[in-house]
Write a protein that holds these residues in place. Structure first.
Motif, short mmCIF file in Angstrom:
data_model
loop_
_atom_site.label_atom_id
_atom_site.label_comp_id
_atom_site.label_asym_id
_atom_site.label_seq_id
_atom_site.Cartn_x
_atom_site.Cartn_y
_atom_site.Cartn_z
N MET A 68 0.94 -1.32 -0.12
CA MET A 68 0.00 0.02 0.13
C MET A 68 0.94 1.26 0.03
O MET A 68 0.47 2.48 0.28
CB MET A 68 -0.82 -0.10 1.30
CG MET A 68 -1.92 -1.24 1.23
SD MET A 68 -3.09 -0.84 0.26
CE MET A 68 -4.09 -2.50 0.17
N SER A 70 2.44 4.50 -1.04
CA SER A 70 2.08 5.82 -1.40
C SER A 70 0.80 5.85 -1.69
O SER A 70 0.25 6.84 -2.57
CB SER A 70 2.77 5.77 -2.81
OG SER A 70 4.40 5.75 -2.64
N LYS A 71 -0.18 5.07 -0.86
CA LYS A 71 -1.58 5.31 -1.20
C LYS A 71 -2.19 5.56 0.19
O LYS A 71 -1.75 5.27 1.25
CB LYS A 71 -2.14 3.82 -1.19
CG LYS A 71 -1.73 3.42 -2.75
CD LYS A 71 -2.59 2.34 -2.98
CE LYS A 71 -2.28 1.73 -4.68
NZ LYS A 71 -2.49 2.93 -5.67
N GLN A 100 -12.10 5.26 -4.60
CA GLN A 100 -11.19 4.13 -5.10
C GLN A 100 -10.46 4.94 -6.24
O GLN A 100 -9.27 4.96 -6.43
CB GLN A 100 -11.86 3.05 -5.74
CG GLN A 100 -10.84 2.05 -6.32
CD GLN A 100 -11.85 0.74 -6.47
OE1 GLN A 100 -12.65 0.56 -6.51
NE2 GLN A 100 -10.72 -0.29 -6.73
N GLY A 103 -7.11 6.79 -5.40
CA GLY A 103 -6.33 5.95 -4.91
C GLY A 103 -6.25 5.58 -3.80
O GLY A 103 -5.37 4.88 -3.18
N ARG A 105 -7.46 2.94 -0.74
CA ARG A 105 -7.74 1.69 -0.62
C ARG A 105 -8.10 1.59 0.95
O ARG A 105 -7.73 2.11 1.82
CB ARG A 105 -6.60 0.79 -0.52
CG ARG A 105 -5.71 0.97 -1.97
CD ARG A 105 -6.73 0.49 -3.18
NE ARG A 105 -6.14 0.70 -4.48
CZ ARG A 105 -6.83 1.61 -5.32
NH1 ARG A 105 -7.83 2.52 -4.99
NH2 ARG A 105 -6.27 1.67 -6.63
N ALA A 161 -0.58 8.94 2.54
CA ALA A 161 0.21 8.31 1.36
C ALA A 161 1.48 8.43 2.13
O ALA A 161 2.62 7.43 1.17
CB ALA A 161 0.17 9.17 -0.02
N ALA A 186 -6.66 12.42 0.82
CA ALA A 186 -6.10 12.02 -0.50
C ALA A 186 -5.89 13.12 -1.09
O ALA A 186 -4.76 13.05 -2.09
CB ALA A 186 -7.48 11.19 -1.19
N SER A 189 -2.15 14.39 -1.02
CA SER A 189 -1.22 13.71 -1.94
C SER A 189 -1.01 14.47 -3.34
O SER A 189 -0.15 14.45 -4.21
CB SER A 189 -1.50 12.31 -2.09
OG SER A 189 -1.47 11.78 -0.85
N ASP A 194 -0.89 8.08 -7.30
CA ASP A 194 -1.17 6.59 -7.35
C ASP A 194 -0.08 5.92 -7.39
O ASP A 194 0.56 5.20 -8.13
CB ASP A 194 -2.09 6.32 -8.42
CG ASP A 194 -3.41 5.68 -8.04
OD1 ASP A 194 -3.74 5.55 -6.91
OD2 ASP A 194 -4.25 5.14 -8.82
#
Length: 194
Positions: A68, A70-71, A100, A103, A105, A161, A186, A189, A194
């Motif tokens: 995972m 960088s997410k 989603q 990027g 999860r 991330a 998110a 980032s 991604d």
């Protein structure tokens, strides 16, 4: 400061100080209960790294946090026996689907459960993201250190991330709270992360 940034700053500030009435599935003294659940957003400069961990997945296979990298990852601690977990399951499913493409999860951490009941729960609520089994969830719980009381079920933790704890929700979450926290984490980032 532009209006979008002001709105985000106000929303983050409100979430940091928000103490919401929650009904967590816990009976241990000193852990959050219906009157002292918490939502905490952590400023970027104050975030701590989450220790790497691995686990076996309910549907088979192996999970490793390094996959995972960088997410933004949302970890949800749950059990099929937990009534508030049933209440928040549709919220988690919806936010996981909506974010989603950013990027993000989602990973469940199933606790104090049996695999058959946990799989039935996921099927009943249409949960498609993976969950770590009860048998291997201990390392996942410990990776979050004191940010995650071991008996606070449900709990949701948002990792940025860079692998740092960005937010935690102890007790069941609602759509607005979770969607705002996850989307803003998110957006930190930027595109193409991604």
């Amino acid at each position: 400061m532009n209006s979008r940034r002001r709105r985000r700053t106000r929303a983050a500030a409100a979430l940091v100080v928000a103490t919401i009435g929650l009904s967590a599935c816990t009976t241990d003294a000193g852990t959050p209960t219906a009157t002292d659940g918490v939502v905490q957003v952590i400023a970027a400069q104050d975030r701590q790294q989450v220790k790497p961990f691995t686990g076996e997945l309910l549907g088979g296979g192996h999970f490793d946090t390094t996959s995972m990298a960088s997410k933004v990852v949302v970890y949800n601690v749950w059990g099929s026996w937990c009534a508030p977990c049933r209440t928040e399951a549709p919220v988690l499913k919806r936010v996981s689907e909506e974010t989603q493409d950013l990027g993000v999860r989602f990973v469940g951490i199933n606790v104090r459960d049996n695999d058959a009941a946990a799989r039935a729960f996921e099927e009943n609520y249409g949960i498609e993201y993976p969950s770590i089994t009860t048998d291997t969830s201990r390392d996942a719980i410990l990776a979050f250190g004191p940010a995650l009381p071991p008996s606070a079920v449900p709990s949701t933790l948002v990792v940025d991330a860079q692998g740092r704890l960005a937010a935690r929700i102890v007790g069941p979450t609602d759509y607005s709270t979770l969607s705002t926290i996850v989307t803003e984490t998110a957006e930190e980032s930027g595109p193409g992360s991604d």
